[in-house]
Enzyme design. Structure first.
Site, PDB file in Angstrom:
ATOM      1  N   SER A 135      -8.675 -12.360  19.036  1.00 48.99           N
ATOM      2  CA  SER A 135      -7.960 -11.632  19.924  1.00 48.99           C
ATOM      3  C   SER A 135      -8.386 -11.651  21.562  1.00 48.99           C
ATOM      4  O   SER A 135      -9.538 -11.741  21.813  1.00 48.99           O
ATOM      5  CB  SER A 135      -7.958  -9.753  20.024  1.00 48.99           C
ATOM      6  OG  SER A 135      -7.024  -9.072  20.844  1.00 48.99           O
ATOM      7  N   LYS A 165      -4.015 -14.580  19.271  1.00 44.22           N
ATOM      8  CA  LYS A 165      -4.010 -12.661  19.407  1.00 44.22           C
ATOM      9  C   LYS A 165      -3.828 -12.653  21.134  1.00 44.22           C
ATOM     10  O   LYS A 165      -4.612 -12.413  21.064  1.00 44.22           O
ATOM     11  CB  LYS A 165      -4.141 -11.952  18.528  1.00 44.22           C
ATOM     12  CG  LYS A 165      -3.396 -10.195  18.964  1.00 44.22           C
ATOM     13  CD  LYS A 165      -3.892  -9.704  18.261  1.00 44.22           C
ATOM     14  CE  LYS A 165      -4.758  -9.050  18.247  1.00 44.22           C
ATOM     15  NZ  LYS A 165      -5.383  -7.376  17.958  1.00 44.22           N
ATOM     16  N   LEU A 166      -2.707 -12.295  21.161  1.00 45.22           N
ATOM     17  CA  LEU A 166      -2.713 -12.218  23.292  1.00 45.22           C
ATOM     18  C   LEU A 166      -2.063 -10.764  23.664  1.00 45.22           C
ATOM     19  O   LEU A 166      -1.419 -10.393  23.169  1.00 45.22           O
ATOM     20  CB  LEU A 166      -1.167 -12.630  24.052  1.00 45.22           C
ATOM     21  CG  LEU A 166      -1.765 -14.799  23.607  1.00 45.22           C
ATOM     22  CD1 LEU A 166      -0.001 -15.708  24.154  1.00 45.22           C
ATOM     23  CD2 LEU A 166      -3.056 -15.251  24.233  1.00 45.22           C
ATOM     24  N   LYS A 167      -3.029 -10.674  24.422  1.00 44.99           N
ATOM     25  CA  LYS A 167      -2.653  -8.737  25.001  1.00 44.99           C
ATOM     26  C   LYS A 167      -1.384  -9.187  25.829  1.00 44.99           C
ATOM     27  O   LYS A 167      -1.221  -9.888  26.387  1.00 44.99           O
ATOM     28  CB  LYS A 167      -3.961  -8.041  25.180  1.00 44.99           C
ATOM     29  CG  LYS A 167      -4.708  -8.266  24.414  1.00 44.99           C
ATOM     30  CD  LYS A 167      -4.718  -6.978  23.027  1.00 44.99           C
ATOM     31  CE  LYS A 167      -6.133  -6.814  22.354  1.00 44.99           C
ATOM     32  NZ  LYS A 167      -5.637  -4.711  21.409  1.00 44.99           N
ATOM     33  N   ASP A 189       0.140  -8.417  21.496  1.00 47.18           N
ATOM     34  CA  ASP A 189      -0.040  -6.802  20.939  1.00 47.18           C
ATOM     35  C   ASP A 189       0.184  -6.144  22.223  1.00 47.18           C
ATOM     36  O   ASP A 189      -0.374  -6.398  23.037  1.00 47.18           O
ATOM     37  CB  ASP A 189      -2.159  -6.826  20.331  1.00 47.18           C
ATOM     38  CG  ASP A 189      -1.717  -5.141  19.836  1.00 47.18           C
ATOM     39  OD1 ASP A 189      -1.075  -4.234  19.945  1.00 47.18           O
ATOM     40  OD2 ASP A 189      -3.272  -5.036  19.682  1.00 47.18           O
ATOM     41  N   ASN A 249       0.356  -3.157  22.532  1.00 45.88           N
ATOM     42  CA  ASN A 249      -0.592  -1.354  22.149  1.00 45.88           C
ATOM     43  C   ASN A 249       0.242  -0.430  23.206  1.00 45.88           C
ATOM     44  O   ASN A 249      -0.414  -0.178  23.465  1.00 45.88           O
ATOM     45  CB  ASN A 249      -1.786  -1.867  23.251  1.00 45.88           C
ATOM     46  CG  ASN A 249      -3.593  -2.524  22.583  1.00 45.88           C
ATOM     47  OD1 ASN A 249      -3.998  -3.468  23.242  1.00 45.88           O
ATOM     48  ND2 ASN A 249      -3.294  -1.611  21.708  1.00 45.88           N
ATOM     49  N   GLU A 259       2.768  -6.371  18.153  1.00 46.01           N
ATOM     50  CA  GLU A 259       1.893  -5.630  17.633  1.00 46.01           C
ATOM     51  C   GLU A 259       1.932  -4.708  18.305  1.00 46.01           C
ATOM     52  O   GLU A 259       1.837  -4.651  19.743  1.00 46.01           O
ATOM     53  CB  GLU A 259       0.609  -6.357  17.125  1.00 46.01           C
ATOM     54  CG  GLU A 259      -0.221  -4.889  17.036  1.00 46.01           C
ATOM     55  CD  GLU A 259      -1.308  -5.423  16.576  1.00 46.01           C
ATOM     56  OE1 GLU A 259      -2.788  -4.438  15.763  1.00 46.01           O
ATOM     57  OE2 GLU A 259      -1.698  -6.274  16.757  1.00 46.01           O
ATOM     58  N   ASP A 265       0.342  -0.572  14.333  1.00 40.69           N
ATOM     59  CA  ASP A 265      -1.698  -0.234  14.347  1.00 40.69           C
ATOM     60  C   ASP A 265      -1.824   0.836  14.551  1.00 40.69           C
ATOM     61  O   ASP A 265      -1.134   1.263  13.795  1.00 40.69           O
ATOM     62  CB  ASP A 265      -1.751  -1.951  15.446  1.00 40.69           C
ATOM     63  CG  ASP A 265      -3.335  -1.266  15.743  1.00 40.69           C
ATOM     64  OD1 ASP A 265      -3.390  -0.585  14.506  1.00 40.69           O
ATOM     65  OD2 ASP A 265      -3.858  -2.005  16.711  1.00 40.69           O
ATOM     66  N   LYS A 302      -6.925  -1.046  10.498  1.00 38.09           N
ATOM     67  CA  LYS A 302      -8.072  -0.471  10.931  1.00 38.09           C
ATOM     68  C   LYS A 302      -9.050   0.521   9.992  1.00 38.09           C
ATOM     69  O   LYS A 302      -8.497   1.166  10.391  1.00 38.09           O
ATOM     70  CB  LYS A 302      -7.848  -0.406  12.435  1.00 38.09           C
ATOM     71  CG  LYS A 302      -7.655  -1.906  13.165  1.00 38.09           C
ATOM     72  CD  LYS A 302      -7.825  -1.119  14.719  1.00 38.09           C
ATOM     73  CE  LYS A 302      -6.974  -2.533  15.039  1.00 38.09           C
ATOM     74  NZ  LYS A 302      -6.477  -2.541  17.191  1.00 38.09           N
ATOM     75  N   GLY A 361      -9.287  -5.281  14.768  1.00 40.77           N
ATOM     76  CA  GLY A 361     -11.299  -5.196  15.526  1.00 40.77           C
ATOM     77  C   GLY A 361     -10.913  -4.053  16.007  1.00 40.77           C
ATOM     78  O   GLY A 361     -10.042  -4.040  16.803  1.00 40.77           O
TER      79      GLY A 361
END
Length: 370
Positions: A137, A163-165, A191, A193, A216, A241, A265, A293
């Site tokens: 990540s 994975k790119l935030k 992702d 969030n 995500e 998620d 998770k 994670g």
């Protein structure tokens, strides 16, 4: 096999990160980790770590609150006449929420239980392989050149998925730059969030041009209906998620069409037994899952790697090597080999803290006798 617990140690450790990790909900430079050590009546120990962060940003839990609820409610609720790990979930069910604290306690009991009978986490959970492919990540950076340098380093180390935030203002261009630099063969996902709303659907649809594995948690964690609406507007698969806190949530999301992939998770869903139930439901419906994670130390990483070896985990997880986050882990480090990590085979977690290192990073300890 029932385990009688004589007491539980709550230990706080300070783990500096090798580099700041930025997401849409904040920047972390260190981990204030709560570890849980249960001691059985025969002296067997079981270890776990609580994934809660210092502040309630990723979810409502935070590490001080987790320690408080463990001390005041969860640990005192454990039966005095012995239990197995499955009992822990039932005993703690009357207490609303606090999944990460519950997960830590259940996992520590399970570790002790499995050590007593010489069985590994992987064997107990149903692992189907002895090594798992690993992704990494990558946090939000100050510039695209900095991002490209970071990704180049991880690709060179052998990580099989990046994975790119992302967040509003840091989405299409960084993804475009990574795809152009590293080509279409790189397994790439993003992702958010929960940083977007349905109003942003047109912007998110621009990511369809980059052949991503998934996007995500683009929308709020409590809105599966709008995720289902968004899924109809995008070609990129939606992965949930934060929205998935239980097997029941997973079943609802699948029924609604809110996602076609699930990030499991264990800490978020209350433990590895519930994580396995989510895996089973998803697999029965043909929904791929992968293991997320929470910047775990080797204690949490060992259990995550074992979980990621189950047959339904068909996508690489965020099960990075130890040095992705820590210059020195508190266990023997997990080292990437050909893009994979080996599943521990020893009893229980198959790892335990190295005493001298643990002492060095400990900031406080608390013993609760049963």
């Amino acid at each position: 096999m029932k385990t009688t617990i004589s007491g539980v140690e709550l230990r706080r450790i300070a783990m500096p990160l090798v580099a700041p990790f930025r997401t849409s909900f904040g920047v972390e430079t260190s981990r204030d980790v709560l570890t849980v050590r249960v001691v059985a009546s025969d002296g067997t120990e079981g270890w776990a770590e609580c994934a809660a962060m210092s502040e309630p940003r990723y979810c409502s839990e935070y590490v001080d609150g987790a320690q408080d609820v463990l001390r005041r409610f969860l640990i005192p609720a454990l039966p005095k006449d012995g239990m197995d790990a499955a009992t822990v979930g039932r005993v703690l069910e009357p207490f609303t929420g606090h999944h990460m604290a519950k997960s830590a306690l259940e996992t520590a009991v399970l570790d002790a239980q499995l050590r007593m009978r010489g069985e590994s986490f992987g064997s107990y959970l149903g692992a189907a392989r002895d090594r798992v492919p690993c992704g990494v990540s990558v946090g939000i950076m100050d510039s695209i050149p900095e991002l490209l340098d970071a990704v180049d380093g991880y690709v060179s180390e052998g990580y099989v998925r990046i994975k790119l935030k992302i967040e509003p203002g840091w989405d299409v261009e960084p993804v475009r730059a990574v795809r152009e630099r590293f080509g279409d063969d790189l397994l790439l996902q993003v992702d958010a969030n929960a940083a977007y709303t349905l109003v942003d659907a047109q912007q998110l649809a621009k990511l369809d041009d980059f052949s991503l594995l998934l996007i995500e948690q683009p929308l709020a964690n409590d809105d599966m209906v709008q995720h289902a609406q968004l899924a109809k507007l995008l070609r990129t698969p939606i992965c949930l998620d934060e929205s998935i806190e239980s097997a029941a949530d997973a079943a609802a999301a699948i029924s609604l069409g809110a996602c076609s992939i699930i990030n499991i998770k264990p800490a978020r869903v209350g433990g590895y037994l519930e994580a396995r139930r989510i895996h089973d439901i998803a697999r029965a419906h043909g929904i791929p899952v992968w293991c997320g994670g929470m910047l775990e130390t080797g204690i949490g990483r060992a259990a995550n790697v074992a979980l990621a070896a189950l047959p339904g985990f068909t996508l690489p997880g965020d099960t990075s090597g130890s040095h992705r986050y820590f210059a020195q882990d508190i266990t023997e480090p997990f080292v990437l080999s050909d893009g994979h990590l080996d599943v521990p085979t020893g009893p229980g977690l198959g790892v335990e803290p190295l005493p001298d290192l643990l002492k060095e990073v400990t900031t406080s300890t608390e013993w609760i006798a049963l």
